[in-house]
Design a protein around this motif. Structure first.
Motif, PDB file in Angstrom:
ATOM      1  N   ALA A 715       0.853  -1.196   0.000  1.00 25.03           N
ATOM      2  CA  ALA A 715       0.000   0.000   0.000  1.00 25.03           C
ATOM      3  C   ALA A 715       0.885   1.240   0.000  1.00 25.03           C
ATOM      4  O   ALA A 715       2.003   1.227   0.526  1.00 25.03           O
ATOM      5  N   PHE A 716       0.362   2.326  -0.594  1.00 26.84           N
ATOM      6  CA  PHE A 716       1.083   3.604  -0.588  1.00 26.84           C
ATOM      7  C   PHE A 716       0.634   4.430   0.616  1.00 26.84           C
ATOM      8  O   PHE A 716      -0.562   4.584   0.876  1.00 26.84           O
ATOM      9  N   VAL A 717       1.614   5.002   1.351  1.00 26.09           N
ATOM     10  CA  VAL A 717       1.347   5.841   2.515  1.00 26.09           C
ATOM     11  C   VAL A 717       1.940   7.220   2.256  1.00 26.09           C
ATOM     12  O   VAL A 717       3.168   7.367   2.162  1.00 26.09           O
ATOM     13  N   PRO A 718       1.117   8.280   2.119  1.00 27.63           N
ATOM     14  CA  PRO A 718       1.654   9.628   1.861  1.00 27.63           C
ATOM     15  C   PRO A 718       2.408  10.171   3.080  1.00 27.63           C
ATOM     16  O   PRO A 718       2.070   9.895   4.226  1.00 27.63           O
ATOM     17  N   SER A 772      -4.732  -4.556   1.155  1.00 25.65           N
ATOM     18  CA  SER A 772      -4.472  -3.903   2.434  1.00 25.65           C
ATOM     19  C   SER A 772      -4.930  -2.451   2.373  1.00 25.65           C
ATOM     20  O   SER A 772      -5.325  -1.929   1.330  1.00 25.65           O
ATOM     21  N   THR A 773      -4.821  -1.780   3.524  1.00 28.53           N
ATOM     22  CA  THR A 773      -5.054  -0.342   3.601  1.00 28.53           C
ATOM     23  C   THR A 773      -4.226   0.212   4.755  1.00 28.53           C
ATOM     24  O   THR A 773      -3.789  -0.536   5.634  1.00 28.53           O
ATOM     25  N   PHE A 774      -4.003   1.533   4.725  1.00 35.56           N
ATOM     26  CA  PHE A 774      -3.367   2.207   5.847  1.00 35.56           C
ATOM     27  C   PHE A 774      -4.365   3.223   6.379  1.00 35.56           C
ATOM     28  O   PHE A 774      -4.756   4.158   5.670  1.00 35.56           O
ATOM     29  N   ILE A 775      -4.805   3.028   7.621  1.00 35.63           N
ATOM     30  CA  ILE A 775      -5.800   3.897   8.246  1.00 35.63           C
ATOM     31  C   ILE A 775      -5.074   4.951   9.064  1.00 35.63           C
ATOM     32  O   ILE A 775      -4.405   4.637  10.054  1.00 35.63           O
ATOM     33  N   LEU A 776      -5.178   6.201   8.631  1.00 40.30           N
ATOM     34  CA  LEU A 776      -4.489   7.284   9.313  1.00 40.30           C
ATOM     35  C   LEU A 776      -5.152   7.618  10.643  1.00 40.30           C
ATOM     36  O   LEU A 776      -6.375   7.537  10.782  1.00 40.30           O
ATOM     37  N   LYS A 777      -4.322   7.999  11.600  1.00 38.40           N
ATOM     38  CA  LYS A 777      -4.838   8.523  12.854  1.00 38.40           C
ATOM     39  C   LYS A 777      -5.628   9.793  12.545  1.00 38.40           C
ATOM     40  O   LYS A 777      -5.157  10.660  11.796  1.00 38.40           O
ATOM     41  N   PRO A 778      -6.848   9.956  13.058  1.00 37.40           N
ATOM     42  CA  PRO A 778      -7.711  11.081  12.663  1.00 37.40           C
ATOM     43  C   PRO A 778      -7.055  12.444  12.751  1.00 37.40           C
ATOM     44  O   PRO A 778      -7.285  13.304  11.901  1.00 37.40           O
ATOM     45  N   THR A 779      -6.178  12.674  13.728  1.00 38.04           N
ATOM     46  CA  THR A 779      -5.570  14.003  13.896  1.00 38.04           C
ATOM     47  C   THR A 779      -4.599  14.341  12.779  1.00 38.04           C
ATOM     48  O   THR A 779      -4.197  15.501  12.639  1.00 38.04           O
TER      49      THR A 779
END
Length: 797
Positions: A715-718, A772-779
């Protein structure tokens, strides 16, 4: 015929008794055979009958049926309507008792399983006592008196008993038929055949003594409703389960040494802190959860069954879903805390087997025709569905919630922190069909574009979900004439991109041992549909035959809609028909190719599964299609991805997993030995001679792993605060087959070739999986997304 009865140790009662049993349930197998000469249907039916009458040949069954019909016809002509409602004569009763006692001897080893049968029948008898004095003049009135208010409901839903199977489309009446008499108890399975197709698989339970007044009454009890008492329903389930346990033998599918990391793993329990990290996790890497889905068979392996019906097997894409999650958090001092956890996606069907602690569902995707058909019907009768709800393919986030999904049922909501399954998501009742594994979130609006492919009409439905996930804003049946198994959907600024290729769900293929076929002689097309359009708004473009499971991205470029995806000549699903050498076929298909030249035999020559990035340019004004390969033959690639902030927009970069063609050919399953960075707006320095055309291929950077290391779920993570599309990392699960250890690799996309930023050692092996996925922390969401305002959208209002 007497000889046959002796060989069967009593068998099913012949003569007038078998005729009564069959006629009361409106089944005439002799007529069914004559009207439906299909030899497979006849074979399946006779196989079921042989379970009840061991040693009896098909000719003897036919002879008994014909004889029984003649005797019954003669007796009915001399018997008045009133006499038919009286108890049988002493002679016929004695004959009946004798036959049933003989049968009891044959079934003695099976009836020991039914220790609750007596209680269930007593409950039924008590429930009928109040109806004895009010006996009706016909069967319908009697049923109304016996089931009271429940019968009214049954009559209102009479047509619903003929419900189409949600997976294969076959029509099946799923129910338990009970015939009440005097004497002993027996059971059996009989196939009802109508119009050339099996209409249902029924269990017949005959019991006497019970109530003499009920000796001619066939009661139909729908197993899927609460018309009858829990005791009887439980008894029916026990009968069916005992039948499956007696007839079907499960066995593990064996893996080759080269397939060892396709084997399942155990749940690890509570999250485990990860301490061993080679390199450093970047300071500006975002906090969040990296989560991957994949198949993980519950009882240690994919399964096959052997029975009197033949063999049936799970396919390589089956296995219960398991989520593997890596949690990235910083403490107050900015130090990284990393932990790992895994857990099964707890679908209803997984919970059924966990509760029973044994294999329960029969494999139903491929096998011998009779075995697959029996698996469909027995699974439907026992559980209300023909196959498991796997939840093993993808994981996505929408409206602040996370969902695991496989395309044969609804998404399952999961808590990303505990990985607990919270229940299915039907968009508050708005969606009642299968759900794509690759829903797309729209830039700007946050809406979710979805599709649902089914084996029965409507075959293909498109939907749009509101940004909060609470409402289905749009739903349209595209009125397909066939069931195309489509794994992905594309979007642009204004359009939904619909794929319709050669992979077909075909009911007729059940007779060849599977539902899905790759129709090499069929057609391929791509549809461009207004976001909220109907079926008539779709513009269809015919394209060259091929197979595409995954799209990289789609966007608008002037009058053209550009579609890019990974394209091959053949399909990994379903492979060869059941019973053929699939390992050899897959090994041949995964081989590398030396040339990109198109030949008429490209479906069968070596490398027909070789997948390359491909581009279709669809002109909305002229209807002209331009097609070309974007990558060469150095590497096969699949599982493409982009920076998700550019979904539906003109993007410069993409990424994909590289197939190790040699390792995959040796293994017979896909192995991914590296990653590719795709420079979509840059040309390679070599000229492609493909199809006598001098257009240049795109530039590609490669990141390859060490020998015998393979990845999954990239997965790509910015990067936090990034201003460029390719400013970020690729994150992937990587397994080393030499030492049987697993890691998570973080690769800087600005330093792609050969450099790994961090390698995070995991506390246990992670088997190969899917998406897959990368779930960012909301903040941190706003920090990552703000740069979109400077991007070139490439579409117009």
């Amino acid at each position: 015929m007497d000889e046959a009865v002796k060989r069967g140790q009593g068998g099913l009662p012949y003569g007038i008794q078998i005729t009564k049993l069959l006629r009361r349930n409106k089944i005439n197998l002799t007529n069914a055979f004559s009207e439906n000469p299909n030899p497979v249907i006849k074979h399946t039916t006779l196989t079921l009958m042989r379970i009840l009458i061991p040693g009896v040949t098909p000719d003897e069954i036919d002879e008994a049926m014909t004889e029984a019909e003649e005797v019954a016809r003669t007796q009915e002509q001399t018997r008045s309507h009133e006499q038919q409602r009286q108890a049988p004569t002493t002679g016929s009763y004695e004959e009946l008792v004798r036959d049933v006692r003989n049968l009891r001897t044959r079934l003695e080893n099976l009836t020991t399983r039914f220790d609750t049968l007596s209680t269930g029948l007593d409950t039924l008898s008590t429930g009928f006592t109040t109806a004895e004095s009010q006996r009706a003049t016909d069967d319908t009135q009697m049923m109304e008196l016996l089931v009271a208010q429940g019968q009214t409901q049954a009559e209102e839903h009479a047509e619903m008993l003929r419900t189409g199977c949600g997976y294969c489309g076959l029509y099946a009446q799923c129910g338990l038929d009970i015939l009440l008499m005097d004497g002993y108890a027996m059971y059996g399975i009989i196939m009802d055949v109508q119009d050339g197709y099996p209409e249902g698989l029924y269990v017949y339970l005959v019991a006497y003594p019970l109530l003499k007044e009920l000796q001619k009454l066939p009661l139909r009890i729908d197993v899927s409703t609460a018309v009858v008492s829990k005791a009887i329903k439980k008894t029916s389930e026990r009968i069916l389960n005992a039948f499956v346990d007696s007839v079907f033998q499960f066995s593990d599918q064996q893996l080759l040494p080269s397939q060892s990391n396709f084997a399942p793993v155990e749940e690890i329990g509570e999250a485990v802190t990860v301490k061993c990290i080679e390199g450093e996790i970047p300071i500006d890497f975002p906090e969040g959860i990296y989560m991957r889905n994949g198949p993980n068979p519950l009882f240690g392996a994919l399964q096959s069954t052997v029975s009197v019906f033949g063999r049936s097997s799970n396919t390589w894409v089956e296995g219960e879903g398991m989520l593997h999650a890596l949690y990235f958090n910083k403490d107050a001092q900015g130090n990284w805390n990393v932990s790992y956890k895994n857990r099964y996606v707890e679908s209803d069907t997984l919970n059924i087997e966990k509760k029973r602690n044994r294999l329960t569902f029969l494999p139903a995707l491929e096998g011998d025709f009779a075995a697959v058909l029996a698996a469909y019907l027995l699974n439907q009768l026992r559980f209300g569905k023909v196959n498991k709800d796997l939840g093993n393919t993808s994981i996505f986030e929408h409206g602040g919630k996370s969902y695991a999904v496989t395309e044969n049922h609804l998404p399952l909501e999961v808590d990303p922190f505990s990985l607990k399954t919270l229940g299915s998501w039907d968009i508050n009742g708005g969606w009642d069909r299968p759900f794509t594994s690759h829903a797309k979130v729209l830039y700007g609006t946050g809406e979710l574009v979805i599709q649902g492919v089914d084996g029965r009409d409507p075959y293909f439905v498109v939907g749009v979900v509101t940004a909060d996930g609470e409402k289905l804003a749009h739903k349209v049946n595209l009125k397909f004439k066939r069931s195309s198994y489509v794994h992905d959907i594309g979007v642009t600024g204004r359009y939904n991109i619909i794929l319709d290729f050669l992979l077909i769900i075909d009911i007729d293929r059940v007779m060849k041992g599977g539902l899905i076929k790759y129709d090499k002689e069929g057609y391929s097309r791509i549809g461009v549909m207004r976001r909220y359009g109907d079926s008539y708004s779709v513009k269809w473009f015919d394209v060259k035959p091929h197979c595409t499971f995954h799209l990289l991205n789609c966007f608008e470029d002037g009058d053209e809609v550009v579609v890019r995806g990974c394209r091959a000549h053949g399909s990994v699903i379903p492979g060869l028909d059941f019973g053929q050498n699939k390992f050899e076929w897959f090994s041949k298909g995964y081989k590398p190719i030396a040339t990109s030249e198109e030949n008429s035999d490209h479906f069968t020559k070596d490398g027909f599964l070789f997948s390359r990035l491909y581009e279709w340019r669809l002109n909305m004004e002229t209807w002209v299609v331009k097609e070309r390969n974007l990558t060469g033959t150095e590497f096969s690639m699949d599982f493409p991805m982009v920076n998700n902030n550019f979904t539906g927009l003109h993007n410069k970069y993409g990424y994909a997993q590289l197939v190790d063609s040699i390792a995959s050919s040796s293994c017979g399953l896909s192995k991914y030995g590296g990653l590719a960075k795709l420079h979509l707006d840059e040309q390679d320095n070599k000229i492609s001679m493909e199809e006598n055309n001098s257009r240049e291929l795109i530039k590609v950077d490669y990141h390859t792993f060490e020998e015998n290391e393979f990845c999954s779920g990239a997965a790509f993570v910015p990067r936090n605060g990034a201003l460029e599309e390719d400013d970020g990392w690729i994150i992937a699960f990587v397994h080393n087959e030499d030492d049987n250890t697993s890691q998570v690799h973080i690769i800087d996309t600005k330093k792609f070739h050969g450099h790994t930023t961090a390698k995070i050692a995991l506390p246990q092996r992670v088997s190969y999986g899917f998406h897959s996925t990368f779930i960012l922390k909301p903040t941190q969401r706003q920090q990552v997304f703000f740069f979109q305002v400077v991007c070139s959208c490439g579409w117009k209002d």
